[in-house]
Design a protein around this motif. Sequence first.
Motif, PDB file in Angstrom:
ATOM      1  N   VAL A  27      10.009 -15.933   4.211  1.00 24.54           N
ATOM      2  CA  VAL A  27       9.121 -17.472   3.337  1.00 24.54           C
ATOM      3  C   VAL A  27       7.906 -17.059   4.351  1.00 24.54           C
ATOM      4  O   VAL A  27       6.704 -16.894   3.912  1.00 24.54           O
ATOM      5  N   GLU A  28       8.135 -17.776   5.566  1.00 27.06           N
ATOM      6  CA  GLU A  28       7.283 -18.026   5.929  1.00 27.06           C
ATOM      7  C   GLU A  28       6.513 -16.113   6.746  1.00 27.06           C
ATOM      8  O   GLU A  28       5.002 -16.228   6.744  1.00 27.06           O
ATOM      9  N   PHE A  29       7.084 -15.117   6.636  1.00 23.37           N
ATOM     10  CA  PHE A  29       6.358 -13.899   6.890  1.00 23.37           C
ATOM     11  C   PHE A  29       5.711 -13.685   5.863  1.00 23.37           C
ATOM     12  O   PHE A  29       4.752 -13.283   6.104  1.00 23.37           O
ATOM     13  N   LEU A  30       6.068 -14.068   4.926  1.00 24.68           N
ATOM     14  CA  LEU A  30       5.098 -13.580   3.390  1.00 24.68           C
ATOM     15  C   LEU A  30       3.972 -14.527   3.252  1.00 24.68           C
ATOM     16  O   LEU A  30       3.000 -14.175   2.939  1.00 24.68           O
ATOM     17  N   ASP A  31       4.282 -15.505   3.153  1.00 23.61           N
ATOM     18  CA  ASP A  31       3.077 -16.761   3.569  1.00 23.61           C
ATOM     19  C   ASP A  31       2.684 -16.877   2.493  1.00 23.61           C
ATOM     20  O   ASP A  31       1.098 -16.581   2.469  1.00 23.61           O
ATOM     21  N   GLY A  32       2.536 -16.659   0.907  1.00 22.93           N
ATOM     22  CA  GLY A  32       2.372 -16.981  -0.001  1.00 22.93           C
ATOM     23  C   GLY A  32       1.802 -15.212  -0.737  1.00 22.93           C
ATOM     24  O   GLY A  32       1.181 -15.647  -1.734  1.00 22.93           O
ATOM     25  N   ARG A  33       2.347 -14.647   0.279  1.00 19.35           N
ATOM     26  CA  ARG A  33       1.465 -12.717  -0.622  1.00 19.35           C
ATOM     27  C   ARG A  33       3.011 -12.774  -1.576  1.00 19.35           C
ATOM     28  O   ARG A  33       4.190 -13.731  -1.162  1.00 19.35           O
ATOM     29  N   ARG A  34       2.271 -12.220  -2.968  1.00 18.29           N
ATOM     30  CA  ARG A  34       3.337 -12.085  -3.503  1.00 18.29           C
ATOM     31  C   ARG A  34       3.302 -10.180  -4.552  1.00 18.29           C
ATOM     32  O   ARG A  34       4.049 -10.614  -5.544  1.00 18.29           O
ATOM     33  N   SER A  35       3.575  -9.893  -3.637  1.00 18.05           N
ATOM     34  CA  SER A  35       3.751  -8.258  -3.667  1.00 18.05           C
ATOM     35  C   SER A  35       3.561  -7.276  -2.844  1.00 18.05           C
ATOM     36  O   SER A  35       3.133  -7.813  -1.868  1.00 18.05           O
ATOM     37  N   ILE A  36       5.008  -6.494  -3.091  1.00 18.91           N
ATOM     38  CA  ILE A  36       5.052  -5.653  -1.196  1.00 18.91           C
ATOM     39  C   ILE A  36       5.376  -4.767  -1.754  1.00 18.91           C
ATOM     40  O   ILE A  36       5.676  -3.979  -2.850  1.00 18.91           O
ATOM     41  N   TYR A  37       4.565  -3.416  -0.955  1.00 13.92           N
ATOM     42  CA  TYR A  37       5.270  -2.071  -1.352  1.00 13.92           C
ATOM     43  C   TYR A  37       6.901  -1.864  -0.455  1.00 13.92           C
ATOM     44  O   TYR A  37       6.682  -1.789   0.819  1.00 13.92           O
ATOM     45  N   PHE A  38       7.674  -1.531  -1.446  1.00 13.23           N
ATOM     46  CA  PHE A  38       9.033  -0.880  -0.380  1.00 13.23           C
ATOM     47  C   PHE A  38       9.012   0.799  -0.345  1.00 13.23           C
ATOM     48  O   PHE A  38       9.059   1.342  -1.749  1.00 13.23           O
ATOM     49  N   LEU A  69       7.167   2.224  -3.366  1.00 13.89           N
ATOM     50  CA  LEU A  69       5.885   3.165  -2.739  1.00 13.89           C
ATOM     51  C   LEU A  69       5.889   4.684  -3.482  1.00 13.89           C
ATOM     52  O   LEU A  69       5.316   5.573  -3.337  1.00 13.89           O
ATOM     53  N   HIS A  70       7.389   4.959  -3.524  1.00 11.04           N
ATOM     54  CA  HIS A  70       8.291   6.928  -3.897  1.00 11.04           C
ATOM     55  C   HIS A  70       7.205   6.529  -5.523  1.00 11.04           C
ATOM     56  O   HIS A  70       7.216   7.450  -6.244  1.00 11.04           O
ATOM     57  N   THR A  71       7.404   5.435  -6.062  1.00  8.11           N
ATOM     58  CA  THR A  71       6.293   5.178  -7.742  1.00  8.11           C
ATOM     59  C   THR A  71       4.920   5.359  -7.877  1.00  8.11           C
ATOM     60  O   THR A  71       4.332   5.314  -8.917  1.00  8.11           O
ATOM     61  N   VAL A  72       4.596   5.579  -6.784  1.00  6.74           N
ATOM     62  CA  VAL A  72       3.128   5.533  -6.965  1.00  6.74           C
ATOM     63  C   VAL A  72       2.243   6.794  -6.599  1.00  6.74           C
ATOM     64  O   VAL A  72       2.919   7.780  -6.139  1.00  6.74           O
ATOM     65  N   ASP A  73       1.241   6.970  -7.288  1.00  7.14           N
ATOM     66  CA  ASP A  73       0.533   8.883  -6.868  1.00  7.14           C
ATOM     67  C   ASP A  73       0.251   8.876  -5.675  1.00  7.14           C
ATOM     68  O   ASP A  73       0.644  10.367  -5.276  1.00  7.14           O
ATOM     69  N   ARG A  74      -0.223   8.398  -5.019  1.00  8.70           N
ATOM     70  CA  ARG A  74      -0.838   8.202  -3.779  1.00  8.70           C
ATOM     71  C   ARG A  74      -0.341   7.575  -2.879  1.00  8.70           C
ATOM     72  O   ARG A  74      -1.013   6.458  -2.274  1.00  8.70           O
ATOM     73  N   PRO A  75       0.620   7.350  -2.452  1.00 11.39           N
ATOM     74  CA  PRO A  75       1.338   6.411  -1.246  1.00 11.39           C
ATOM     75  C   PRO A  75      -0.142   6.217   0.062  1.00 11.39           C
ATOM     76  O   PRO A  75      -0.047   4.928  -0.034  1.00 11.39           O
ATOM     77  N   ALA A  76      -0.902   7.420   0.552  1.00  6.10           N
ATOM     78  CA  ALA A  76      -1.218   6.632   1.665  1.00  6.10           C
ATOM     79  C   ALA A  76      -2.721   6.011   0.662  1.00  6.10           C
ATOM     80  O   ALA A  76      -2.800   4.486   2.255  1.00  6.10           O
ATOM     81  N   ALA A  77      -2.716   6.350  -0.168  1.00  5.82           N
ATOM     82  CA  ALA A  77      -4.068   5.209  -0.726  1.00  5.82           C
ATOM     83  C   ALA A  77      -3.528   3.537  -1.112  1.00  5.82           C
ATOM     84  O   ALA A  77      -4.549   3.123  -1.032  1.00  5.82           O
ATOM     85  N   ALA A  78      -2.387   3.938  -1.866  1.00  3.64           N
ATOM     86  CA  ALA A  78      -1.919   2.756  -2.411  1.00  3.64           C
ATOM     87  C   ALA A  78      -2.132   1.456  -0.826  1.00  3.64           C
ATOM     88  O   ALA A  78      -2.221   0.655  -0.939  1.00  3.64           O
ATOM     89  N   LEU A  79      -1.449   2.760   0.331  1.00  5.79           N
ATOM     90  CA  LEU A  79      -1.147   1.441   1.548  1.00  5.79           C
ATOM     91  C   LEU A  79      -2.043   1.174   2.436  1.00  5.79           C
ATOM     92  O   LEU A  79      -2.511   0.129   3.088  1.00  5.79           O
ATOM     93  N   ARG A  80      -3.791   1.794   1.350  1.00  7.06           N
ATOM     94  CA  ARG A  80      -5.378   0.699   1.999  1.00  7.06           C
ATOM     95  C   ARG A  80      -5.096  -0.360   1.491  1.00  7.06           C
ATOM     96  O   ARG A  80      -5.992  -1.209   1.831  1.00  7.06           O
ATOM     97  N   ASP A  81      -4.940  -0.432   0.137  1.00  5.10           N
ATOM     98  CA  ASP A  81      -4.840  -1.989   0.037  1.00  5.10           C
ATOM     99  C   ASP A  81      -3.720  -2.712   0.236  1.00  5.10           C
ATOM    100  O   ASP A  81      -4.013  -3.901  -0.573  1.00  5.10           O
TER     101      ASP A  81
END
Lengths: 247, 247
Positions: A27-38, A69-81
């Motif tokens: 909880v402390e680490f996420l600090d309110g963030r609601r979206s994670i790539y695994f 992360l394996h479900t997105v077409d371009r993982p590197a691009a997804a990680l940019r956002d």
Amino acid sequence: MEDNLLLLSNSQTHNMGFLEHAREALVEFLDGRRSIYFAPYAAKVSAYDSYTATIQEAFKPFNVTVTGLHTVDRPAAALRDAEVLFVGGGNSFRLLKTLQQLDVINVVRERVTHGELRYMGSSAGTNMSCPSLRTTNDMPIVQPASFASFGLISFQINPHYQDPPTDSTHMGETREQRILEFLDENDVPVVGLREGSWLRKRGASLALEGLTAARIFRRNTAPQEYKPGSDLSWLLTLPATFDQSQP
Amino acid sequence: MEDNLLLLSNSQTHNMGFLEHAREALVEFLDGRRSIYFAPYAAKVSAYDSYTATIQEAFKPFNVTVTGLHTVDRPAAALRDAEVLFVGGGNSFRLLKTLQQLDVINVVRERVTHGELRYMGSSAGTNMSCPSLRTTNDMPIVQPASFASFGLISFQINPHYQDPPTDSTHMGETREQRILEFLDENDVPVVGLREGSWLRKRGASLALEGLTAARIFRRNTAPQEYKPGSDLSWLLTLPATFDQSQP
């Protein structure tokens, strides 16, 4: 912005649910963030979906959406956002080889270092935050292009650190012997992170948290024990030289 | 001429002297040869001499002269005339990296395969006789140029094979789980060679000998136990494909 890392020795501790032992730290680490790539790449390909489903389930109580992360077409691009990346455990060699093939090493290193992406790892995922996978416990079942990993910290971690069994007749090396072998060849500190604990990095600050003590190994120094709550920021300032044999 | 290999799980068994458990097998394997080259490269450089001295001492009762390969000017040239090579245990990654740097892989493979050089290994040295180091238990403390090793046999060996502890709360992988991970990625049989045992290859014949049973792992097959004395020649005829993920 300062970087934020949560580096768990393991995702599940004996008699507890998945990530349950680290609930408050999460909880402390996420600090309110609601979206994670695994990133499930330490598992075999056929287990990516089920592994991701386990993580999705574990994060439901936090109201956090987990995307494999394996479900997105371009993982590197997804990680940019992305806001948060969680790299899960399994086999470190398989994980690193896949991360290299997906060409995501640089984008993760850059965005985490600049404080734009928070990095969370468990076991093999924690190992990947180090400069190299060289202190993994895993079997080298596949050959990565190189042993260089994310390098989000300057020292090495040995996850699932184990004390030598007291009554063993086994002649194979203990974990401590293996880490001392690493120190024969590399002048790089190693944190033996026992199950149930984690490292929390916030910029220039590094703390040991969790349920168990850690054992820190340095060349020409007796191993030292540190209790949960210890400030380990000094580790971030130590020099680290790979491939420098002990004379 | 047929090739001759003696592949020990380990050099020293609990409560016994160095190589003592395999004394008769050694005499049979040497078959009158009185000169051995010993490769100590799995140890750290500063321990080459003391490690070689231990081996020299162990072979005295056999009237065999042991020369440390690290003491000769040109190891590859020495191996072109050698009768017997003994590759000792330690760290497999350090061993393979050094063998590659010394450029001795091809000369050993060629002369052993043609029956001109007898090959004896223990632990990491036994691991080197396989096509790859991929089933080692060792920590990847240094990065070899590739994982390809001598390839004197077509299957893989896991030395120091250990059964899972029955009362452990540790969440890290058991040895069996690690080997099954290897089989996820490679369709190659693995012999789990317990301490106290060895494989003896003579041309097309392969036998399990020693004090303990071995556990053999194949993809899509339940692991099988084999007692000392078992004829394992069938292993030499099985196909082996690396880097072929399980669908």
